[in-house]
Scaffold this motif. Sequence first.
Motif, short mmCIF file in Angstrom:
data_model
loop_
_atom_site.label_atom_id
_atom_site.label_comp_id
_atom_site.label_asym_id
_atom_site.label_seq_id
_atom_site.Cartn_x
_atom_site.Cartn_y
_atom_site.Cartn_z
N GLY A 2 1.18 7.14 -2.17
CA GLY A 2 1.75 6.19 -0.98
C GLY A 2 0.68 5.16 -0.57
N GLY A 3 -0.49 5.58 -0.42
CA GLY A 3 -1.26 4.43 0.07
C GLY A 3 -1.62 3.42 -1.09
N MET A 4 -1.36 3.71 -2.28
CA MET A 4 -1.50 2.63 -3.37
C MET A 4 -0.32 1.75 -3.35
SD MET A 4 -3.30 1.48 -5.53
CE MET A 4 -4.54 2.70 -5.97
N VAL A 5 0.84 2.24 -3.17
CA VAL A 5 2.11 1.38 -2.90
C VAL A 5 1.99 0.30 -1.69
CG1 VAL A 5 4.28 1.29 -1.91
CG2 VAL A 5 3.76 3.02 -3.69
N GLY A 6 1.08 0.68 -0.66
CA GLY A 6 0.94 -0.29 0.35
C GLY A 6 0.05 -1.27 -0.02
N ILE A 7 -0.91 -0.90 -0.60
CA ILE A 7 -1.92 -1.76 -1.08
C ILE A 7 -1.28 -2.90 -2.02
CG2 ILE A 7 -4.00 -1.95 -2.87
CD1 ILE A 7 -5.13 0.66 -1.51
N LEU A 8 -0.49 -2.25 -3.10
CA LEU A 8 0.21 -3.16 -4.05
C LEU A 8 1.20 -4.03 -3.39
CD1 LEU A 8 0.51 -0.57 -7.16
CD2 LEU A 8 -0.80 -2.69 -6.93
N THR A 9 1.72 -3.68 -2.31
CA THR A 9 2.77 -4.38 -1.75
C THR A 9 2.08 -5.70 -1.01
OG1 THR A 9 3.95 -2.60 -1.11
CG2 THR A 9 4.46 -4.52 0.17
N VAL A 10 1.01 -5.37 -0.33
CA VAL A 10 0.30 -6.54 0.18
C VAL A 10 -0.48 -7.39 -0.83
CG1 VAL A 10 -1.85 -7.00 1.47
CG2 VAL A 10 -0.46 -5.14 2.15
N LEU A 11 -0.81 -6.95 -1.99
CA LEU A 11 -1.33 -7.85 -3.11
C LEU A 11 -0.25 -8.84 -3.72
CD1 LEU A 11 -3.69 -5.60 -4.89
CD2 LEU A 11 -4.36 -7.62 -3.60
N ILE A 12 0.95 -8.12 -3.78
CA ILE A 12 1.88 -8.82 -4.47
C ILE A 12 2.55 -9.90 -3.38
CG2 ILE A 12 4.74 -8.72 -4.90
CD1 ILE A 12 3.92 -5.63 -5.91
#
Length: 297
Positions: A2-12
């Motif tokens: 879940g936390g990684m999804v948030g980080i990847l969303t911000v990066l994308i």
Amino acid sequence: MGGMVGILTVLIVSVFGLSVINQYLLRSTSLAAVISSALVDLTNTDRTTNDIGGLTVSPILTAAAQAKADDMAAKGYFAHVSPDGKDSWYWFKQSKYPFTYAGENLAVDFSDSLDVERAWMNSPAHRANILNGHFTEIGIAVAHGVYQDHPTTFAVQMFGTPAPTETPLSVRTLSSSAEASVPAFATTKGITPTVTKVAVATTATNLVLGAEKTTVATPPSASRWQQFLASPKTMLKYAYYVFAGVILLLLAFVTELEFHKRHLRHVGAAAFLFLLMIGLFVLANSVIFAAPVLAAT
């Protein structure tokens, strides 16, 4: 995950925002040299790939290309011949560049160096100029102005082979074409074309038949940073390829390649990230980096 999804969303989203900002920064006069350097590098890459020697940058040809680009930007036209009758060879003469061979490629609505070079290489006439073994020098320039009521960037690519001082110039021949994603028109001097799409134009001349083909060493390549600045859409695409690979690796790690009901949440998160990237890239490609349909002048 879940936390990684948030980080990847911000990066994308951040990479998308940076590419958009970069596209607008390309309109800055201070980045004109970066664009020119990237286009010269791409041109020489195409030549060396086809076993043709690279071109050296000529300050005189660069000045001639800049004068032509500035003229189109100031007067709002896109053609080899200006509204007041100045043809391509006028700019060579104004810059005092005597030549045995010379050529010119034009592009409008520039937003990505790699896209422009691909468009030139996909056009037989432009490709012939880029891969012409007689040319030994190149000059590239860009200018920002308004064309058909929208702000745009003009790119001019000039090729030449300096003429020996004792070599007289013979009668020149002229051919030109313009195209977008598909060939739009081909015309010779004195014929007014009709067209539905226009993105690039070219013209070439061969003077003094029988001149020897000359090979010139390829100049140093543009840096990765310069290529990034000059090709924001291309870099956005490659960045999303990297993100896609990371997402697949994370999904494989979490599920251990055995998908069960408890893994549906992870699959859904990965699908969301893929759809986000696809949506943002489609938006960028169709709205921000798209070349508008232009009418022939």
